[in-house]
Design an enzyme around this catalytic site. Structure first.
Site, mmCIF file in Angstrom:
data_model
loop_
_atom_site.group_PDB
_atom_site.id
_atom_site.type_symbol
_atom_site.label_atom_id
_atom_site.label_comp_id
_atom_site.label_asym_id
_atom_site.label_seq_id
_atom_site.Cartn_x
_atom_site.Cartn_y
_atom_site.Cartn_z
ATOM 1 N N LEU A 1 19.376 -8.749 -3.233
ATOM 2 C CA LEU A 1 19.918 -7.681 -4.061
ATOM 3 C C LEU A 1 21.201 -7.080 -3.500
ATOM 4 O O LEU A 1 22.005 -6.509 -4.247
ATOM 5 C CB LEU A 1 18.879 -6.561 -4.226
ATOM 6 C CG LEU A 1 17.632 -6.884 -5.054
ATOM 7 C CD1 LEU A 1 16.659 -5.716 -5.001
ATOM 8 C CD2 LEU A 1 17.986 -7.215 -6.490
ATOM 9 N N ARG B 1 14.290 -13.736 -1.212
ATOM 10 C CA ARG B 1 15.375 -13.507 -0.250
ATOM 11 C C ARG B 1 15.554 -14.691 0.685
ATOM 12 O O ARG B 1 16.647 -14.954 1.167
ATOM 13 C CB ARG B 1 15.119 -12.224 0.536
ATOM 14 C CG ARG B 1 15.538 -10.971 -0.201
ATOM 15 C CD ARG B 1 15.248 -9.711 0.567
ATOM 16 N NE ARG B 1 13.815 -9.458 0.675
ATOM 17 C CZ ARG B 1 13.294 -8.413 1.286
ATOM 18 N NH1 ARG B 1 14.080 -7.538 1.880
ATOM 19 N NH2 ARG B 1 11.992 -8.247 1.336
ATOM 20 N N TYR C 1 12.631 7.158 -3.418
ATOM 21 C CA TYR C 1 12.221 6.077 -4.320
ATOM 22 C C TYR C 1 12.438 6.484 -5.774
ATOM 23 O O TYR C 1 12.943 5.692 -6.592
ATOM 24 C CB TYR C 1 10.758 5.715 -4.095
ATOM 25 C CG TYR C 1 10.238 4.723 -5.118
ATOM 26 C CD1 TYR C 1 10.631 3.383 -5.055
ATOM 27 C CD2 TYR C 1 9.396 5.127 -6.139
ATOM 28 C CE1 TYR C 1 10.193 2.479 -6.005
ATOM 29 C CE2 TYR C 1 8.946 4.220 -7.092
ATOM 30 C CZ TYR C 1 9.345 2.897 -7.013
ATOM 31 O OH TYR C 1 8.906 1.996 -7.959
ATOM 32 N N LYS D 1 14.985 4.544 -8.535
ATOM 33 C CA LYS D 1 14.613 3.982 -9.832
ATOM 34 C C LYS D 1 15.385 4.658 -10.959
ATOM 35 O O LYS D 1 15.809 3.996 -11.921
ATOM 36 C CB LYS D 1 13.107 4.122 -10.056
ATOM 37 C CG LYS D 1 12.245 3.393 -9.047
ATOM 38 C CD LYS D 1 12.550 1.899 -8.964
ATOM 39 C CE LYS D 1 12.064 1.123 -10.165
ATOM 40 N NZ LYS D 1 12.165 -0.348 -9.960
ATOM 41 N N SER E 1 0.352 0.941 -3.972
ATOM 42 C CA SER E 1 -0.821 1.387 -4.727
ATOM 43 C C SER E 1 -2.078 0.658 -4.281
ATOM 44 O O SER E 1 -3.152 1.271 -4.139
ATOM 45 C CB SER E 1 -0.594 1.155 -6.228
ATOM 46 O OG SER E 1 0.525 1.867 -6.688
ATOM 47 N N VAL F 1 12.583 -7.793 -11.799
ATOM 48 C CA VAL F 1 11.448 -7.067 -11.237
ATOM 49 C C VAL F 1 11.760 -6.529 -9.842
ATOM 50 O O VAL F 1 11.261 -5.478 -9.440
ATOM 51 C CB VAL F 1 10.202 -7.988 -11.184
ATOM 52 C CG1 VAL F 1 8.989 -7.233 -10.650
ATOM 53 C CG2 VAL F 1 9.904 -8.558 -12.573
ATOM 54 N N ALA F 2 12.572 -7.240 -9.088
ATOM 55 C CA ALA F 2 12.777 -6.927 -7.674
ATOM 56 C C ALA F 2 13.390 -5.545 -7.471
ATOM 57 O O ALA F 2 14.374 -5.182 -8.111
ATOM 58 C CB ALA F 2 13.689 -7.981 -7.039
ATOM 59 N N PRO G 1 6.481 1.467 -15.721
ATOM 60 C CA PRO G 1 5.071 1.622 -15.376
ATOM 61 C C PRO G 1 4.807 2.871 -14.551
ATOM 62 O O PRO G 1 5.655 3.342 -13.796
ATOM 63 C CB PRO G 1 4.771 0.366 -14.528
ATOM 64 C CG PRO G 1 5.988 -0.502 -14.624
ATOM 65 C CD PRO G 1 7.125 0.397 -14.948
ATOM 66 N N VAL G 2 3.585 3.379 -14.688
ATOM 67 C CA VAL G 2 3.076 4.416 -13.788
ATOM 68 C C VAL G 2 2.514 3.700 -12.555
ATOM 69 O O VAL G 2 2.956 2.613 -12.218
ATOM 70 C CB VAL G 2 2.019 5.283 -14.513
ATOM 71 C CG1 VAL G 2 2.680 6.124 -15.599
ATOM 72 C CG2 VAL G 2 0.907 4.416 -15.122
#
Length: 335
Positions: free
Chosen positions: A63, A33, A156, A160, A200, A82-83, A185-186
């Site tokens: 974004l 950014r 969230y 997604k 995480s 990915v962002a 992904p988890v």
């Protein structure tokens, strides 16, 4: 040698994707950014064995804005998108997450299409597959979608789900031959590269620091970030990955208590007490975090990795991913 754009190169997953692309010999572009972050990203990569020099270039792109995307993607063969925002706490207005996720994904796809990119790999999430359905006996697969109107579906998860659906709609209606592959992904664990911690990784740090008061009956899938990155690279070039989704999961789901036991047994961290579900429900009357947890108590949500493994992908175990997280936090001096 190919040219690859990685969006969100300063993030946890993005940094690992860049590391593996550089190791594979590719030229990498990445968006941040603010270009003031370039020095930090380069320092992080260098501290983890990569000094790319001119093989890595930076572009400023947000974004939520159109500026910079055409320049960032020009001349690229592939894009790794990915962002996406992932907050520690849920926002009051869910559009704070949904809007940049959906609009940002569409900005990247439009720029990639217009630049003649062959394939975009989108980092989605299990959040777009396995929520809103309650308990079920069979594992989730790539054929499943989160019910955004179902129970326990937070902003969230909605962001997604809606971003990935928008991506597939775009490919079908406006892609003009642009290919898409999606990795879901988890919960992502594994080595942190700097002190900018993902949600995480912060959970493991709290466990190691003795700041987690207890473990409610919550379950989640586990995957090492290095395995997410390797699947992203496979999905980028494998012919059979064209216009397909791939769940990134190591194996059976684990509980917060099981994760705490792994850390206790292997590195000697304090074992937090279990929080019975009746207590969590009582706390939910006063505590917003407990309130968010209540609909997911006891729900395991298993996921299948059969499709990803068919690409030749072999992930590390849950314990290996969790312990790699812990070792990196100790190495960085964060616990």
């Amino acid at each position: 040698m190919i040219n690859v754009l990685v969006t969100g190169g300063s993030g946890f997953v993005g940094s690992h994707v860049i590391l593996q692309l550089l190791e594979a010999g590719h030229n990498v572009r990445t968006t941040v950014r603010n270009l003031s972050r370039e020095a930090q990203v380069r320092e992080t990569l260098k501290a983890n064995g990569a000094d790319p020099g001119e093989r890595l270039t930076f572009f400023a792109a947000d974004l939520e804005k159109d500026d910079g995307w055409a320049e960032a993607v020009a001349g690229c063969d592939y894009v790794q998108h990915v962002a996406s925002p992932f907050p520690l706490n849920q926002p009051r207005d869910e559009q704070e997450l949904i809007r940049p996720a959906v609009e940002g994904t569409l900005r990247v796809l439009r720029a990639a299409r217009d630049a003649g990119v062959k394939r975009v790999v989108l980092t989605s999430s299990f959040a777009a597959i396995g929520y809103g359905h309650g308990q079920r006996a069979t594992p989730y697969t790539e054929a499943d979608w989160t019910d955004v109107n179902g129970p326990a579906v937070q902003p969230y998860m909605k962001s997604k789900t809606l971003a990935e659906r928008a991506a597939w709609d775009f490919i079908g209606q406006e892609g003009n031959g642009l290919e898409l592959a999606v990795v879901n992904p988890v919960g992502i664990f594994g080595p942190a590269l700097n002190n900018d911690l993902s949600t995480s990784i912060e959970l493991v740090r709290q466990m190691m620091s003795g700041k987690l008061p207890g473990t409610p009956d919550l379950w989640f899938g586990v995957i090492d970030v290095r395995d997410v990155a390797s699947l992203q690279l496979l999905a980028m070039t494998a012919p059979e990955a064209k216009n397909e989704r791939f769940l990134a999961v190591a194996g059976k789901s684990t509980s917060l208590h099981e994760m705490a036991v792994i850390l206790h047994d292997r590195i000697g961290t304090k074992l937090p007490r279990r929080l019975p579900s009746w207590l969590v429900r009582t706390l939910a009357i006063f505590n917003p975090m407990a309130r968010e947890a209540v609909p997911r108590l006891g729900i395991r949500g298993e996921a299948s990795n059969v499709k990803a493994k068919a690409l030749g992908w072999e992930p590390l175990s849950n314990a290996e991913a969790i312990l790699a997280t812990a070792e990196s936090l100790k190495k960085l001096g964060l616990v």
